[in-house]
Design a protein around this motif. Structure first.
Motif, PDB file in Angstrom:
ATOM      1  N   ARG A 204     -39.785 -36.480  15.432  1.00  0.00           N
ATOM      2  CA  ARG A 204     -40.022 -35.037  15.304  1.00  0.00           C
ATOM      3  C   ARG A 204     -39.530 -34.337  16.571  1.00  0.00           C
ATOM      4  O   ARG A 204     -39.763 -34.826  17.689  1.00  0.00           O
ATOM      5  CB  ARG A 204     -41.504 -34.740  15.093  1.00  0.00           C
ATOM      6  CG  ARG A 204     -42.069 -35.253  13.770  1.00  0.00           C
ATOM      7  CD  ARG A 204     -43.586 -35.035  13.697  1.00  0.00           C
ATOM      8  NE  ARG A 204     -43.932 -33.634  13.945  1.00  0.00           N
ATOM      9  CZ  ARG A 204     -43.890 -32.671  13.022  1.00  0.00           C
ATOM     10  NH1 ARG A 204     -43.510 -32.974  11.778  1.00  0.00           N
ATOM     11  NH2 ARG A 204     -44.231 -31.430  13.309  1.00  0.00           N
ATOM     12  N   ALA A 205     -38.882 -33.192  16.381  1.00  0.00           N
ATOM     13  CA  ALA A 205     -38.344 -32.459  17.534  1.00  0.00           C
ATOM     14  C   ALA A 205     -38.563 -30.969  17.347  1.00  0.00           C
ATOM     15  O   ALA A 205     -38.588 -30.456  16.215  1.00  0.00           O
ATOM     16  CB  ALA A 205     -36.861 -32.745  17.721  1.00  0.00           C
ATOM     17  N   LEU A 206     -38.718 -30.283  18.460  1.00  0.00           N
ATOM     18  CA  LEU A 206     -38.787 -28.823  18.503  1.00  0.00           C
ATOM     19  C   LEU A 206     -37.626 -28.326  19.343  1.00  0.00           C
ATOM     20  O   LEU A 206     -37.417 -28.805  20.458  1.00  0.00           O
ATOM     21  CB  LEU A 206     -40.113 -28.359  19.122  1.00  0.00           C
ATOM     22  CG  LEU A 206     -40.206 -26.877  19.524  1.00  0.00           C
ATOM     23  CD1 LEU A 206     -40.124 -25.971  18.291  1.00  0.00           C
ATOM     24  CD2 LEU A 206     -41.487 -26.608  20.312  1.00  0.00           C
ATOM     25  N   TYR A 282     -44.586 -33.405  19.043  1.00  0.00           N
ATOM     26  CA  TYR A 282     -43.150 -33.681  18.996  1.00  0.00           C
ATOM     27  C   TYR A 282     -42.794 -34.819  19.947  1.00  0.00           C
ATOM     28  O   TYR A 282     -43.380 -34.975  21.019  1.00  0.00           O
ATOM     29  CB  TYR A 282     -42.360 -32.432  19.384  1.00  0.00           C
ATOM     30  CG  TYR A 282     -42.647 -31.235  18.513  1.00  0.00           C
ATOM     31  CD1 TYR A 282     -42.025 -31.089  17.269  1.00  0.00           C
ATOM     32  CD2 TYR A 282     -43.543 -30.250  18.923  1.00  0.00           C
ATOM     33  CE1 TYR A 282     -42.287 -29.992  16.467  1.00  0.00           C
ATOM     34  CE2 TYR A 282     -43.804 -29.144  18.134  1.00  0.00           C
ATOM     35  CZ  TYR A 282     -43.182 -29.027  16.908  1.00  0.00           C
ATOM     36  OH  TYR A 282     -43.437 -27.935  16.110  1.00  0.00           O
TER      37      TYR A 282
END
Length: 419
Positions: A204-206, A282
């Protein structure tokens, strides 16, 4: 007669009414911006007009410059302004000053739409203009751009996309170069892959900013990535990137794994950090931002460089997660580089600065990976090569296992900044 002649027709101006109606207010603004640009005023005339009933009806002004002239006509009944800047470049190149002045005047009048024309006059004139960005008050970098393919004033910033001979399509925000088709991989690959390859399994990334889609496209090359939150305050940047910058994002902006959030990044992160849930943490946070303050004085992303914001980002990182951001040029912006490195050090246990030369920016550029546990400097080339075999990343043009190690080999003057 060799020089640069710039004109702009501004429509639906949303500035204070006094700038269109009051000669004194207009003079204060125009004189201040002209002096800030570095041009020399040697004479002036401001003439207000009146309607038949005696009410104010617009202003015409002219500044005589040692370098040539500035002329402005306001049309308050149409919320319109015409601008005319001409500078002589015979003994000294004043193009950067003229471009800077026109840009700041456009910002001040805040048109919803505008048209510009740039004419190189005299010997060596071409159908393109040298677009310059001030790296510092004393140094500028630029390239020749053709007439804009797209140009608009969003509620947040001026967005321009134009073609160039060396860089292909170029995007500028508030007059600052953001990205180009032909050199984007220098910036985006180095922003994304040193941290992403150092993480054993990023899911997961922001991304805060990143509306051109380049950083999303690089992240999606990692097969473990399942979800990206792209928090871009300005939907118009994304829309114009969809239309004109396909060679940068390659469809990543419409990938089902990318969730779009049209919100101020500072507000989004601060709100999420108040009570983070497990599915809101994240593995990677990328701050793909505009500069904290541009040459024309705008500071759209300034809050996202504060220690308060970095602390909120840390709260949203999962165990083993990392934040990545750019620090500016260690040569041209040493104070910014040092300050941001120290702020990261106040928040995270591990801060790993590195550098890459970005052709469109005309400078060596600084970045950093910050984490409580992850340190990309601890991975040797053999380990990175092994991970590249495990998750074969397609079409890398800059990053490889040897580059990974080299990025973190800092010159002495960079090591000493903020250490």
């Amino acid at each position: 007669m060799q020089g640069l002649h710039l004109t702009a027709d501004c429509y639906d101006c949303r500035c204070a009414p006094g700038l269109l109606l009051d000669a004194a207010q207009l003079r204060q603004f125009v004189v201040e911006q002209t002096i800030r640009s570095g041009l020399t005023i040697v004479g002036e005339k401001f003439h207000p007009f009146q309607a038949a009933d005696g009410s104010a009806a617009g202003v015409t002004c002219a500044l005589l410059l040692a370098e040539s002239h500035l002329a402005i006509h306001t049309w308050p009944e149409r919320l319109a302004v015409t601008l005319d800047v001409y500078v002589c470049n015979f003994t000294e190149d004043n193009s950067a000053k003229a471009n800077g002045l026109l840009d700041t005047l456009i910002v001040g009048f805040a048109p919803a739409r505008w048209q510009t024309h740039r004419l190189q006059r005299g010997s060596g004139a071409t159908d393109q203009t040298l677009a310059l960005e001030q790296l510092t008050p004393h140094t500028a970098y630029g390239t020749q751009l053709a007439a804009p393919l797209a140009q608009m004033q969003s509620p947040f910033q001026r967005i321009e996309i134009a073609d160039s001979a060396e860089f292909g399509k170029v995007m500028r925000l508030d007059g600052a170069f953001m990205t180009s088709e032909r050199d984007e991989f220098f910036y985006h690959e180095c922003l994304v892959h040193p941290a992403a390859l150092s993480h054993p399994h990023p899911r997961r990334a922001l991304i805060v900013g990143g509306g051109d889609g380049g950083s999303s496209e690089e992240l999606l090359k990692h097969p473990s990535i399942k979800h990206i939150t792209l928090c871009e305050i300005d939907p118009q940047v994304i829309q114009l990137a969809r239309e004109h910058l396909q060679q940068i994002h390659h469809g990543a902006l419409d990938d089902p794994r990318v969730r779009h959030v049209a919100e101020d990044g500072f507000a989004f992160v601060k709100d999420a950090a108040r009570s983070p849930k497990a599915d809101q943490l994240y593995d990677l946070i990328l701050l793909d931002l505009t500069d904290p303050q541009s040459a024309d004085g705008s500071a759209l992303a300034a809050d996202c460089y504060t220690e308060e914001f970095l602390q909120a980002c840390r709260t949203l990182l999962d165990t083993g997660g990392a934040l990545v951001m750019h620090l500016g040029s260690p040569f041209h912006h040493p104070q910014r580089f040092s300050q941001l490195r120290r702020r990261l050090g106040n928040v995270f246990r591990q801060v790993s600065p590195y550098t890459v030369y970005v052709p469109l920016y005309g400078a060596l550029w600084g970045m950093a990976v910050a984490s409580d546990t992850l340190d990309p400097r601890q991975l040797d080339s053999q380990t990175i090569a092994s991970r590249l075999r495990e998750r074969p990343l397609p079409e890398l043009q800059y990053y490889n296992e040897n580059v990974h190690v080299a990025l973190f080999a800092l010159p002495n003057f960079v090591q000493n900044l903020g250490a």
